[in-house]
Enzyme design. Structure first.
Site, short mmCIF file in Angstrom:
data_model
loop_
_atom_site.label_atom_id
_atom_site.label_comp_id
_atom_site.label_asym_id
_atom_site.label_seq_id
_atom_site.Cartn_x
_atom_site.Cartn_y
_atom_site.Cartn_z
N GLY A 1 0.82 -1.21 0.00
CA GLY A 1 0.00 0.00 0.00
C GLY A 1 0.85 1.24 0.00
O GLY A 1 2.06 1.18 -0.22
N ASN A 2 0.22 2.38 0.21
CA ASN A 2 0.96 3.65 0.25
C ASN A 2 0.32 4.56 1.30
O ASN A 2 -0.69 4.22 1.91
CB ASN A 2 1.00 4.29 -1.14
CG ASN A 2 -0.38 4.63 -1.65
OD1 ASN A 2 -1.06 5.49 -1.13
ND2 ASN A 2 -0.81 3.88 -2.68
N ARG A 3 0.93 5.72 1.49
CA ARG A 3 0.56 6.58 2.61
C ARG A 3 -0.55 7.59 2.28
O ARG A 3 -0.81 8.48 3.07
CB ARG A 3 1.80 7.34 3.10
CG ARG A 3 2.83 6.41 3.74
CD ARG A 3 4.20 7.05 3.83
NE ARG A 3 4.20 8.29 4.60
CZ ARG A 3 4.44 8.37 5.90
NH1 ARG A 3 4.71 7.27 6.59
NH2 ARG A 3 4.44 9.52 6.51
#
Ligand code: C5P
Length: 230
Positions: free
Chosen positions: A29-31
């Site tokens: 995932g990412n932020r």
């Protein structure tokens, strides 16, 4: 009937960050928090637009009057955006889309000891490319240049010029109408309420700077720029 500068317009906004599953309990995932995309949807709805918000994994409340289409992965986001874009006047790609996804999905949780012959070995995750959804939308567009397509670019750079130069190159490469260049760093933008952006327009050397401002104010500046094109 809706009133405002976007009355009668159908707009699509993608928001949040995609998750690419590895096994039933893990993902890449990412932020991205989704806050900027949700602010874009909220402002468009207040300006009278009919808004579809394709939302990837954002833990946020849907803005009033907005239709939310929840998605998880980049491929799901692609089909939801393509479908919504068919009769749209504007598409804003604010989502952080994973460029890569695991090549293989494990139906069962990957064990710490995944190779019995070598109990201390760590697995290698093979990745494959995801489609560039924004570039695909530009490619699929007819000669009437509709819908208006807006991209976001999260650029890290120490110097202002650096960020803008990367943004210009990306605008030329992606072929969208507007590119909202976002300055990011570990302590900037992701999950925060304030944002600094530079809005670049295809075929123009003019730059609109917005911020540091709230994501709502940034959203207002983006829609102002879109309205000039519509
Ligand atoms: O190339 P880069 O990832 O910086 O481009 C960012 C822009 O492209 C954003 O608008 C993002 O939503 C979009 N994008 C996309 N599909 C991808 C990667 C990014 O549509 N696979």
């Amino acid at each position: 009937p809706a009133r405002g500068p976007l009355a009668g317009r159908r707009v699509v906004v993608s928001a949040g960050g995609t998750r690419e599953p590895l096994d039933p309990v893990r993902y890449l995932g990412n932020r991205s928090s989704g806050k900027q995309g949700y602010a874009l949807a909220a402002v468009a709805a207040r300006r009278g637009a009919e808004v579809t918000l394709v939302s990837a994994n954002a833990a946020l409340t849907a803005p009033a009057g907005v239709t939310v289409v929840p998605v998880t992965t980049a491929l799901e986001l692609e089909s939801a955006v393509q479908r919504a874009a068919e009769d749209a006047d504007v598409v804003v790609m604010a989502a952080a889309v994973a460029d890569f996804r695991p090549a293989h999905y494990a139906d069962a949780k990957i064990k710490k000891t995944h190779d019995p012959a070598d109990p201390d070995a760590a697995p290698t995750i093979e990745l494959v490319r995801n489609p560039d959804i924004l570039a695909g939308l530009v490619e699929a567009r007819g000669e009437d240049a509709s819908p208006v397509i807006v991209g976001f670019a999260a650029e890290t750079g120490d110097e202002h010029g650096d960020v803008l130069n990367h943004g210009r190159a990306k605008l030329a490469r992606k072929g969208c109408d507007l590119l909202v260049v976002n300055e990011v760093g570990v302590d900037k933008t992701f999950g925060h309420d304030d944002n600094t952006v530079h809005i670049l327009r295809q075929g123009s050397s003019h730059v609109v700077d917005a911020g540091p401002a709230s994501k709502e104010d940034v959203a207002a500046a983006v829609w102002d720029a879109v309205q000039q094109i519509l």
